[in-house]
Design a protein around this motif. Structure first.
Motif, PDB file in Angstrom:
ATOM      1  N   TRP A  15       0.826  -1.207   0.000  1.00 13.50           N
ATOM      2  CA  TRP A  15       0.000   0.000   0.000  1.00 13.50           C
ATOM      3  C   TRP A  15       0.861   1.258   0.000  1.00 13.50           C
ATOM      4  O   TRP A  15       0.508   2.254  -0.662  1.00 13.50           O
ATOM      5  N   GLN A  16       1.985   1.230   0.682  1.00 13.44           N
ATOM      6  CA  GLN A  16       2.865   2.400   0.681  1.00 13.44           C
ATOM      7  C   GLN A  16       3.437   2.658  -0.706  1.00 13.44           C
ATOM      8  O   GLN A  16       3.588   3.812  -1.126  1.00 13.44           O
ATOM      9  N   ALA A  17       3.726   1.583  -1.448  1.00  7.38           N
ATOM     10  CA  ALA A  17       4.215   1.757  -2.813  1.00  7.38           C
ATOM     11  C   ALA A  17       3.116   2.329  -3.712  1.00  7.38           C
ATOM     12  O   ALA A  17       3.381   3.178  -4.576  1.00  7.38           O
ATOM     13  N   ILE A  18       1.885   1.889  -3.505  1.00  4.00           N
ATOM     14  CA  ILE A  18       0.762   2.405  -4.286  1.00  4.00           C
ATOM     15  C   ILE A  18       0.522   3.880  -3.963  1.00  4.00           C
ATOM     16  O   ILE A  18       0.303   4.705  -4.860  1.00  4.00           O
ATOM     17  N   LEU A  19       0.584   4.225  -2.685  1.00 11.04           N
ATOM     18  CA  LEU A  19       0.423   5.624  -2.290  1.00 11.04           C
ATOM     19  C   LEU A  19       1.503   6.501  -2.903  1.00 11.04           C
ATOM     20  O   LEU A  19       1.229   7.616  -3.389  1.00 11.04           O
ATOM     21  N   GLN A  20       2.731   6.024  -2.903  1.00 11.27           N
ATOM     22  CA  GLN A  20       3.842   6.798  -3.459  1.00 11.27           C
ATOM     23  C   GLN A  20       3.655   7.014  -4.962  1.00 11.27           C
ATOM     24  O   GLN A  20       3.847   8.128  -5.474  1.00 11.27           O
ATOM     25  N   ALA A  21       3.242   5.960  -5.665  1.00  6.93           N
ATOM     26  CA  ALA A  21       3.010   6.096  -7.103  1.00  6.93           C
ATOM     27  C   ALA A  21       1.855   7.057  -7.378  1.00  6.93           C
ATOM     28  O   ALA A  21       1.886   7.828  -8.344  1.00  6.93           O
ATOM     29  N   LYS A  77       2.105   8.420 -11.060  1.00  6.45           N
ATOM     30  CA  LYS A  77       2.610   7.320 -11.879  1.00  6.45           C
ATOM     31  C   LYS A  77       1.666   6.118 -11.949  1.00  6.45           C
ATOM     32  O   LYS A  77       2.000   5.113 -12.583  1.00  6.45           O
ATOM     33  N   LEU A  78       0.513   6.199 -11.289  1.00  3.51           N
ATOM     34  CA  LEU A  78      -0.436   5.089 -11.344  1.00  3.51           C
ATOM     35  C   LEU A  78      -1.240   5.138 -12.634  1.00  3.51           C
ATOM     36  O   LEU A  78      -1.633   6.207 -13.095  1.00  3.51           O
ATOM     37  N   ALA A  79      -1.507   3.982 -13.204  1.00  5.73           N
ATOM     38  CA  ALA A  79      -2.378   3.908 -14.376  1.00  5.73           C
ATOM     39  C   ALA A  79      -3.778   4.381 -13.991  1.00  5.73           C
ATOM     40  O   ALA A  79      -4.199   4.232 -12.838  1.00  5.73           O
ATOM     41  N   PRO A  80      -4.526   4.962 -14.926  1.00  3.92           N
ATOM     42  CA  PRO A  80      -5.862   5.488 -14.611  1.00  3.92           C
ATOM     43  C   PRO A  80      -6.787   4.477 -13.934  1.00  3.92           C
ATOM     44  O   PRO A  80      -7.562   4.846 -13.051  1.00  3.92           O
ATOM     45  N   LYS A  81      -6.715   3.208 -14.321  1.00  3.48           N
ATOM     46  CA  LYS A  81      -7.623   2.225 -13.721  1.00  3.48           C
ATOM     47  C   LYS A  81      -7.334   2.042 -12.232  1.00  3.48           C
ATOM     48  O   LYS A  81      -8.260   1.815 -11.434  1.00  3.48           O
ATOM     49  N   PHE A  82      -6.077   2.156 -11.818  1.00  2.00           N
ATOM     50  CA  PHE A  82      -5.745   2.046 -10.394  1.00  2.00           C
ATOM     51  C   PHE A  82      -6.128   3.313  -9.642  1.00  2.00           C
ATOM     52  O   PHE A  82      -6.558   3.256  -8.482  1.00  2.00           O
ATOM     53  N   GLU A  83      -5.983   4.439 -10.284  1.00  4.43           N
ATOM     54  CA  GLU A  83      -6.419   5.692  -9.667  1.00  4.43           C
ATOM     55  C   GLU A  83      -7.921   5.634  -9.374  1.00  4.43           C
ATOM     56  O   GLU A  83      -8.378   6.013  -8.292  1.00  4.43           O
ATOM     57  N   ARG A  84      -8.693   5.149 -10.357  1.00  7.21           N
ATOM     58  CA  ARG A  84     -10.147   5.046 -10.162  1.00  7.21           C
ATOM     59  C   ARG A  84     -10.480   4.052  -9.046  1.00  7.21           C
ATOM     60  O   ARG A  84     -11.356   4.304  -8.210  1.00  7.21           O
ATOM     61  N   ALA A  85      -9.777   2.931  -9.022  1.00  7.09           N
ATOM     62  CA  ALA A  85     -10.099   1.869  -8.072  1.00  7.09           C
ATOM     63  C   ALA A  85      -9.794   2.265  -6.634  1.00  7.09           C
ATOM     64  O   ALA A  85     -10.564   1.936  -5.719  1.00  7.09           O
ATOM     65  N   TYR A  86      -8.703   2.974  -6.402  1.00  8.87           N
ATOM     66  CA  TYR A  86      -8.235   3.228  -5.045  1.00  8.87           C
ATOM     67  C   TYR A  86      -8.479   4.663  -4.556  1.00  8.87           C
ATOM     68  O   TYR A  86      -8.566   4.890  -3.344  1.00  8.87           O
ATOM     69  N   PHE A  87      -8.560   5.604  -5.457  1.00  6.77           N
ATOM     70  CA  PHE A  87      -8.510   7.003  -5.021  1.00  6.77           C
ATOM     71  C   PHE A  87      -9.688   7.854  -5.480  1.00  6.77           C
ATOM     72  O   PHE A  87      -9.651   9.072  -5.326  1.00  6.77           O
ATOM     73  N   THR A  88     -10.731   7.261  -6.013  1.00  5.19           N
ATOM     74  CA  THR A  88     -11.957   8.011  -6.301  1.00  5.19           C
ATOM     75  C   THR A  88     -12.626   8.389  -4.982  1.00  5.19           C
ATOM     76  O   THR A  88     -12.851   7.538  -4.121  1.00  5.19           O
ATOM     77  N   ASN A  89     -12.915   9.660  -4.798  1.00  5.28           N
ATOM     78  CA  ASN A  89     -13.554  10.113  -3.555  1.00  5.28           C
ATOM     79  C   ASN A  89     -14.457  11.311  -3.866  1.00  5.28           C
ATOM     80  O   ASN A  89     -13.982  12.331  -4.350  1.00  5.28           O
ATOM     81  N   PRO A  90     -15.766  11.166  -3.603  1.00  2.94           N
ATOM     82  CA  PRO A  90     -16.407  10.006  -2.998  1.00  2.94           C
ATOM     83  C   PRO A  90     -16.472   8.821  -3.965  1.00  2.94           C
ATOM     84  O   PRO A  90     -16.483   9.006  -5.187  1.00  2.94           O
ATOM     85  N   ARG A  91     -16.524   7.651  -3.392  1.00  4.49           N
ATOM     86  CA  ARG A  91     -16.690   6.448  -4.189  1.00  4.49           C
ATOM     87  C   ARG A  91     -18.110   6.398  -4.747  1.00  4.49           C
ATOM     88  O   ARG A  91     -19.021   7.007  -4.194  1.00  4.49           O
TER      89      ARG A  91
END
Length: 476
Positions: free
Chosen positions: A400-406, A411-425
């Motif tokens: 999770w720390q590596a994902i947060l750093q990216a 540097k995260l691909a858009p699909k990971f940004e949507r999955a983890y960091f969409t707010n509000p979900r």
């Protein structure tokens, strides 16, 4: 010679007792997602013992627990009902005394000697003692005598970790206490592969370069590091399971015992434990029952954690009470035609202990959500979407720390940004599991899947009504 004759006599007596009523050995791993066994095709783990067990019975490819968290999931396994319906969505709740459970019925209706051992069974509220601290909660539980599990079983294991050299010792102690003339049920809980991941199997540590990275996780060094540690825990579990099966074999009880191995909920990774994605609720399930379950069989039929208790009751000749909403899959085990499930359901509530809500609470600690899944589609209904997403237990770990750093570095691909960091979900998430098994492309609200979405919302509404759910219904 005398010892051998005595052992044979014990095995014979127990074999006679088990005719028509098999002994039942329930092995429950902690935080193990599908597909983390070699028998499921995983190349990340080496599990020869569990793979052999799978080959000796039936492998379930679509087993779903009712909650991606230990306490509510286990409550369902023992009651044949959803966590909501038995009032067990909060970790600090003891299983209500007025809710009938599997151990009660096995003992009272079928004459079983019942017991529980290994890792805590999690159904009596917070620990009565220790440094985790729940003085007010424990005071209430003690004053009202709410710790009831001791009244449901004949044998509650005593003694700390120093007493047990192997997991086989747990079964040995139980069998020594069991009456020779009775069939028995023993629930043995494992610590692995619960976070923190600090054990490895006899084959040594797993190479991070060799693990498979799921499609809904970015391939980062920290992610691989944690996946390798997790794989090591699963391999350690594999050795521990075999130590128990060895005792069963040595006692001459293997042919008279129905063995069930499964996970209580998913792995403590992003979109795993605490999440209603498949990684959080899809778990391994293996059943070996000599003479009943054909070796080397497998099924992809949907099975729910609610179905566990009704199945075992029917297996020993006890009709499940009408209060159980689960459906027996005994006919499936026997290879007979049966009506399979159209849907499975799961819920998410608070995680861990209580102590008051904080302004910056994340979904890892508190989240209210429900889901319904068919063979093809899944609908997730988020009722508290404003909490930012975070994984349960492993927020401070390398993955999770590596994902947060990216994420911070863009540097995260858009699909990971949507999955983890969409707010509000989103309030609704709809996934076509046929084309999107990683559950990354939310189709909710799209006209082309409106019919499927409406059917799932209707099915979830029916389930919530029948379970007296306290959340707003998804449709009127």
């Amino acid at each position: 010679m005398l010892a051998a004759l005595a052992a044979a006599a014990i095995g014979s007596a127990r074999g006679e007792a088990a005719k028509g009523k098999p002994n039942i050995l329930f092995l429950l791993s902690d935080d193990q997602s599908y597909p983390y066994l070699g028998a499921y095709g995983s190349k990340s783990v080496r599990t020869p013992n569990l793979d052999r067990l799978a080959g000796q019975g039936m492998r379930f490819d679509s087993m779903f627990v009712t909650c991606p968290q230990c306490v509510p999931s286990r409550a369902s396994l023992m009651t044949g009902r959803s966590p909501v319906s038995v009032r067990m969505v909060r970790f600090t709740s003891p299983l209500p005394a007025d809710v009938v459970g599997l151990p009660d019925l096995l003992r009272k209706e079928a004459g079983y000697f019942t017991g529980v051992g290994g890792r805590t069974y999690h159904l009596d509220g917070p620990p009565a003692q220790g440094d985790r601290g729940a003085p007010v909660t424990n005071d209430v539980i003690e004053r009202y005598n709410l710790r009831d599990f001791k009244n449901r079983v004949d044998y509650m294991e005593k003694g700390g970790p120093a007493r047990w050299k192997t997991y086989g010792d747990h079964l040995t102690a139980f069998l020594d206490a069991a009456p020779k003339e009775k069939p028995w049920f023993f629930w043995l809980g494992y610590n692995d592969p619960h976070h923190p991941w600090n054990t490895v199997g006899k084959q040594g540590a797993v190479d991070p370069a060799k693990v498979e990275v799921p499609g809904d996780m970015p391939d980062l060094p920290g992610v691989r590091e944690d996946l390798a540690k997790y794989a090591g825990e699963v391999e350690h579990l594999d050795d521990d399971v075999q130590s128990v099966l060895d005792v069963l074999q040595a006692r001459g009880l293997a042919d008279d015992t129905l063995v069930v191995f499964m996970g209580d909920n998913g792995m403590a990774f992003p979109l795993g434990k605490g999440a209603l994605h498949d990684r959080g609720i899809r778990v391994p399930l293996l059943v070996r029952w000599p003479g009943v379950v054909a070796p080397g069989t497998a099924t992809g039929d949907l099975v729910s954690g609610e179905d566990f208790a009704p199945t075992l009751l029917e297996a020993v000749g006890v009709a499940p009470p009408k209060s159980m909403s689960g459906r027996s899959y005994l006919k499936l085990l026997r290879g007979e035609p049966y009506e399979k499930r159209a849907h499975i359901f799961a819920e998410r509530g608070p995680h861990g202990g209580d102590g008051g809500m904080k302004p910056d609470v994340s979904a890892a600690t508190f989240d209210l959500a429900r889901c319904v899944r068919s063979d093809r589609y899944k609908l997730i209904y988020n009722c508290t979407p404003h909490q930012p997403y975070g994984p349960v237990d492993s927020q401070k770990g390398p993955a999770w720390q590596a994902i947060l750093q990216a994420h911070r570095e863009g540097k995260l691909a858009p699909k990971f940004e949507r999955a983890y960091f969409t707010n509000p979900r989103p309030t609704y998430e709809l996934y076509d599991l046929q084309s999107d098994p990683d559950e990354m492309n939310n189709l909710a609200g799209k006209p082309e899947v409106a019919e499927a979405e409406n059917k799932l919302k209707a099915a979830l509404t029916e389930k919530m009504i029948l379970d007296w759910d306290f959340l707003p219904l998804p449709v009127r």
